[in-house]
Enzyme design. Structure first.
Site, PDB file in Angstrom:
ATOM      1  CE  LYS A  43       1.025   1.298   4.357  1.00 21.69           C
ATOM      2  NZ  LYS A  43       1.557   2.623   4.787  1.00 21.69           N
ATOM      3  CG  ASP A  53      -0.352  -0.272   7.483  1.00 21.71           C
ATOM      4  OD1 ASP A  53      -1.157   0.665   7.624  1.00 21.71           O
ATOM      5  OD2 ASP A  53       0.884  -0.110   7.466  1.00 21.71           O
TER       6      ASP A  53
END
Length: 332
Positions: A16, A168
């Site tokens: 990401k 995350d």
């Protein structure tokens, strides 16, 4: 060989980038509230689960051939020994979490998790979290196919397990584009209209790692000393979300103006050499240059794929540069 011994289940999860990352002041529990706009990138981790001959959970690692991580290993800039193949690995802990959630205390056989890595390690791109997310999904499917459980946990249940593993991980379970609040676990997926052009990124790697806790510690120190302003309002700008979801061609320059990363300043304090990488992106071809997450990877946002390839192929000494894009397709 029995069907069980031949059983193999694989899942992927993306790395990401935070297109927006505002960090609030540290709370009494040690955590920092955030306002984040997560975007998956085209780099993915893959975890394959098979039956093991011995009990327990075992891990193996493969670096994806041709990846920037493989190139770093060849030049000695990355050592795979930095990835633990034991209980310290997030994929291992993810497997444990799924077994526990299914009430499986003593599985009939062991599990082996084979990790195929291409997301840089300690580079602010959630490589370890992606491993965990892929392991959550693969083990969840495996235990049902193996007959150890009747039904799979839902995606929401896997995301809840991921919250215990790292901030995350829940996003890496779903991928795509999402707004995150709390410590990043309060996720709202954002629908990107079909035909929306992905944002080209040039990722510039560093030959050193930065631990996320150390970057947050430096942020707290700088704020306490008055070197950085206190955390302000924690809201992802609606205009940024609108720009990213307008469909068709995107206004890269306007998107660049709206991007933010509160961890950039403390990352630069710990790794001053990153200033040179940011400065190298101060050209007409680069709409924005910012530290990715807690660093030390730097992201250059550019207007098109041709520019990205040109920049990635430019001479850069030992600098490792590769192209990726945002808004990856849904992962398995």
């Amino acid at each position: 060989m029995s069907d069980f011994q031949q059983l193999s289940v694989a899942a992927t999860a993306p790395g990401k980038i935070n297109l927006y990352f505002a960090v609030g002041d540290v709370q009494a529990n040690g955590y920092h509230p955030v306002a984040s706009l997560y975007s998956a990138v085209s780099l993915q981790e893959r975890v394959t689960v098979t039956a093991a001959e011995t009990s327990g959970i075992s891990l193996s690692l493969e670096i994806v051939p041709g990846s920037a991580l493989a190139a770093m290993e060849q030049t000695g800039e990355f050592d795979r020994a930095a990835v633990p193949l034991n209980h310290k690995n997030l994929a291992y802990r993810a497997a444990e979490a799924v077994l526990e959630a299914h009430g499986i205390s003593s599985p009939a056989a062991g599990l082996h998790l084979h990790i195929e890595k291409e997301v840089p390690v300690a580079g602010g791109m959630a490589g370890g979290s992606a491993d965990a997310a892929a392991a959550l999904k693969a083990v969840n499917e495996f235990v049902v196919k193996a007959g150890w459980a009747d039904t799979e946990l839902t995606r929401e249940q896997l995301m809840a397990l991921g919250t215990r593993l790292g901030a995350d991980v829940p996003f890496c379970v779903i991928g795509g584009l999402a707004v995150g609040y709390g410590v990043g676990e309060e996720l709202t997926p954002i629908t990107v209209p079909e035909g929306t052009r992905q944002l080209p990124l040039v990722m510039v790697l560093n030959d050193r790692g930065l631990s996320t806790p150390s970057v947050f510690t430096e942020l707290d120190r700088a704020r306490a000393a008055g070197d950085l302003p206190a955390g302000g309002e924690l809201t992802v700008p609606a205009e940024l979300v609108d720009e990213l979801t307008r469909g068709g061609e995107l206004d890269v320059r306007r998107i660049a103006e709206l991007m933010r990363n509160d961890l950039q300043a403390p990352a630069l304090a710990l790794a001053p050499e990153l200033r040179q990488t940011l400065a190298a992106g101060d050209t007409e071809d680069v709409a924005a240059a910012l530290v990715s997450g807690s660093g030390p990877t730097v992201a250059w946002l550019v207007a098109n794929d041709e520019t990205a390839r040109s920049l990635a192929q430019a001479p850069g000494g030992h600098r490792r540069v590769f192209c990726t894009t945002t808004f990856s397709a849904d992962v398995n």
